[in-house]
Design a protein around this motif. Structure first.
Motif, PDB file in Angstrom:
ATOM      1  N   SER A   1      -3.263  -3.516  -7.352  1.00 19.14           N
ATOM      2  CA  SER A   1      -1.986  -3.684  -6.668  1.00 19.14           C
ATOM      3  C   SER A   1      -0.986  -4.443  -7.521  1.00 19.14           C
ATOM      4  CB  SER A   1      -2.190  -4.434  -5.359  1.00 19.14           C
ATOM      5  OG  SER A   1      -2.678  -5.716  -5.645  1.00 19.14           O
TER       6      SER A   1
ATOM      7  N   THR B   1       3.761  -7.632  -4.863  1.00 22.28           N
ATOM      8  CA  THR B   1       3.508  -6.700  -3.758  1.00 22.28           C
ATOM      9  C   THR B   1       2.714  -7.420  -2.674  1.00 22.28           C
ATOM     10  OG1 THR B   1       1.458  -5.971  -4.778  1.00 22.28           O
ATOM     11  CG2 THR B   1       3.411  -4.658  -5.222  1.00 22.28           C
TER      12      THR B   1
ATOM     13  N   ASP C   1       0.212  -1.085   0.181  1.00 25.26           N
ATOM     14  CA  ASP C   1       1.288  -2.058  -0.013  1.00 25.26           C
ATOM     15  C   ASP C   1       2.525  -1.596   0.736  1.00 25.26           C
ATOM     16  OD1 ASP C   1       2.388  -1.207  -3.396  1.00 25.26           O
ATOM     17  OD2 ASP C   1       2.660  -0.210  -1.488  1.00 25.26           O
TER      18      ASP C   1
END
Lengths: 276, 249
Positions: free
Chosen positions: A116, A191, A227
């Motif tokens: 991520s 994020t 996300d």
């Protein structure tokens, strides 16, 4: 009488509830347990968060230390997660080296951080090739009642938002690092990955946020990490019954709504904390 | 797109071609499988995915290949602490090529074990243990898929009852959105996302999935569809190689 039936035929007992589209604790199939989060409770850690998902309780503490950057990436720092499932949280864990469940959870969290890009590792570098931060993220489960991955991801995210790193300058003459504890800044969290876990029952039904008992009776589990832009960081399905593409689609949409709920909760908590 | 079949069951497929979102042919690398090569385990198989020439009959592994050797022991005696009263206990041990097994191996073992548990009919052998031991011989990309294929073949060789066969397919997504099936190590490194799926042979349902990198929901569905199409070829290969093996003896 119901308690006796539950002990003898747990799966059948459970199916009776599923037929009515609800679960023994009164939740709908797509409903999460009450989520509470407490940020900054550990004063000795640089960042910390306590997350409760129903009975599942997980605490994350982050300590920042100095280290030399890796030789193959001299402008990056380190983020080292570790999930610990002590005998305290459940009778199924024994003391000693980490069991399989803890190792799998640690690997999962490491993958989420990596995939991520929650923190740009370059932000952790103080001086290229010489000094960088290493963030030790210790996630400890205090009470295991299922859905450990969701709780750990949430705790990690909340704790990272709480981390304040002091300013560090390298003294030109001595070459030593000087830490200015009075000037601290928050990390740049790029994020907000949020995990949503599902359990598969009888190869067909999907329920959200399984408790410990439900996990035990389930024929498979699935964890989706999303996300805010709807991008998937991780689709973790360790075996279990097969799923069709359509079922996956339902999971995705549930994950999107969950992301909104969690983000709202986190923003509220952080807003209530900021004037410090 | 299959070329000439050889005695040791090799299928030539287009190697290394990039396929668009709609896969028309098969763009998996060439694969080969050998069964019953170890004498001690109840079943064993070696699965190879790579760029070997079709006419080469020796099972020599070149650096561009991913090769995994699997051995299955079972159904065998189980330790009382691990026994399950109504099912077989499945165990998977994965040994990397270099170094001691670490946390990443444990994670992969869990993935392979849960996949096997979903297909193996454990209730036919309660209170026994079935152990799958995997040794990575060489790694040139798509390792987890190769491990899954090798374990399936080894379980078949051991005669463990299963409700379906399974296969592993890896997909790599490049930054421009193109899909590459069965990526090499270089392609995996340069890709934006790498997705590995395990699919079952009966209905092509998704048994296991593990992903690396960021991707959107639509891309996931695309990769899943491409993997399901590619799995046809793998299952066809399984069938061919087993047919050939049993028709000889």
């Amino acid at each position: 009488m119901a308690a006796g039936f539950k002990t003898v035929e747990p799966l059948e007992y459970y199916r009776r509830f599923l037929k009515e589209n609800c679960r023994p604790d009164g939740r709908e199939l797509g409903e999460f347990r009450t989520t509470t989060v407490n940020i900054g409770s550990i004063s000795t850690a640089d960042g910390s968060a306590l997350v409760k998902l129903g009975n599942t309780t997980v605490i994350c503490g982050i300590k920042a230390e100095f280290a030399a950057p890796p030789t193959d990436a001299p402008d990056k720092g380190y983020v080292v997660p570790n999930v610990d499932l002590p005998p305290l949280c459940s009778s199924r864990f024994r003391s000693g080296p980490p069991g399989e469940e803890a190792q799998v959870a640690s690997q999962f969290i490491a993958d989420v951080i990596e995939n991520s890009q929650i923190i740009q590792k370059e932000d952790l570098c103080i001086s290229t090739g010489k000094l960088s931060w290493v963030l030790y993220c210790d996630i400890i489960c205090l009470d295991y009642d299922g859905n450990i991955l969701d709780a750990c991801t949430f705790a990690l995210l909340a704790a990272l938002k709480n981390v304040q790193l002091p300013e560090v300058t390298i003294n030109e003459e001595t070459g030593l690092a000087e830490v200015n504890l009075k000037k601290k800044s928050y990390l740049n969290i790029r994020t907000n990955p949020v995990a949503t876990s599902f359990a598969v029952f009888d190869d067909t039904l999907l329920i959200v946020d399984p408790t410990g008992e439900e996990e035990h009776l389930a024929t498979g589990t699935l964890t989706v990490v999303m996300d805010e832009e709807g991008k998937l960081c991780c689709l973790h399905k360790p075996g279990g019954s097969g799923l069709t593409g359509a079922k996956l689609q339902d999971c995705m949409s549930r994950a999107v709504t969950r992301h909104k709920e969690v983000k709202k909760l986190m923003d509220e908590v952080i807003k209530s904390m900021k004037p410090k | 797109m299959e070329g000439a079949m050889l005695a040791d069951a090799k299928i030539r497929t287009e190697s290394g071609t990039e396929s668009g979102p709609r896969v028309s042919g098969c763009s998996l690398r060439h694969f080969a499988c050998e069964q019953n090569l170890l004498s001690r385990p109840d079943g064993s198989a070696s699965f190879l995915q790579g760029k070997q020439d079709v006419h080469e009959t020796s099972p020599a592994v070149s650096p561009g290949d991913t090769s995994v050797l699997a051995g299955v022991y079972g159904p065998a005696e189980v330790k009382v602490s691990k026994e399950i009263f109504n099912k077989a206990t499945l165990e998977v041990i994965l040994r990397p090529k270099i170094g001691l097994p670490g946390v990443a191996e444990k994670s992969r073992e869990r993935l392979i074990r849960n996949t096997c548990e979903a297909v193996v009919l454990g209730t036919l052998h309660p209170r026994t243990s079935i152990t799958v031991v995997l040794q990575v011989v060489s790694d040139a990309g798509s390792l987890l898929a190769c491990c899954l294929n090798a374990s399936c073949m080894a379980l078949v060789d051991a005669g463990v009852p299963m409700r379906a066969l399974f296969c592993g397919v890896t997909c790599a997504l490049n930054s421009d959105g193109t899909l590459v099936l069965d990526p090499t190590a270089k392609q995996e490194k340069e890709a934006r996302a790498v997705l590995t799926f395990a699919l079952d042979s009966v209905e092509r349902k998704l048994l296991m999935s593990t992903t690396k990198g960021l991707y959107s929901d639509a891309e996931l569905q695309q990769c899943l569809a491409a993997a399901q199409a590619a799995s046809q070829h793998v299952f066809h290969f399984y069938r061919e190689s087993l047919q050939r093996r049993y028709s000889k003896s």
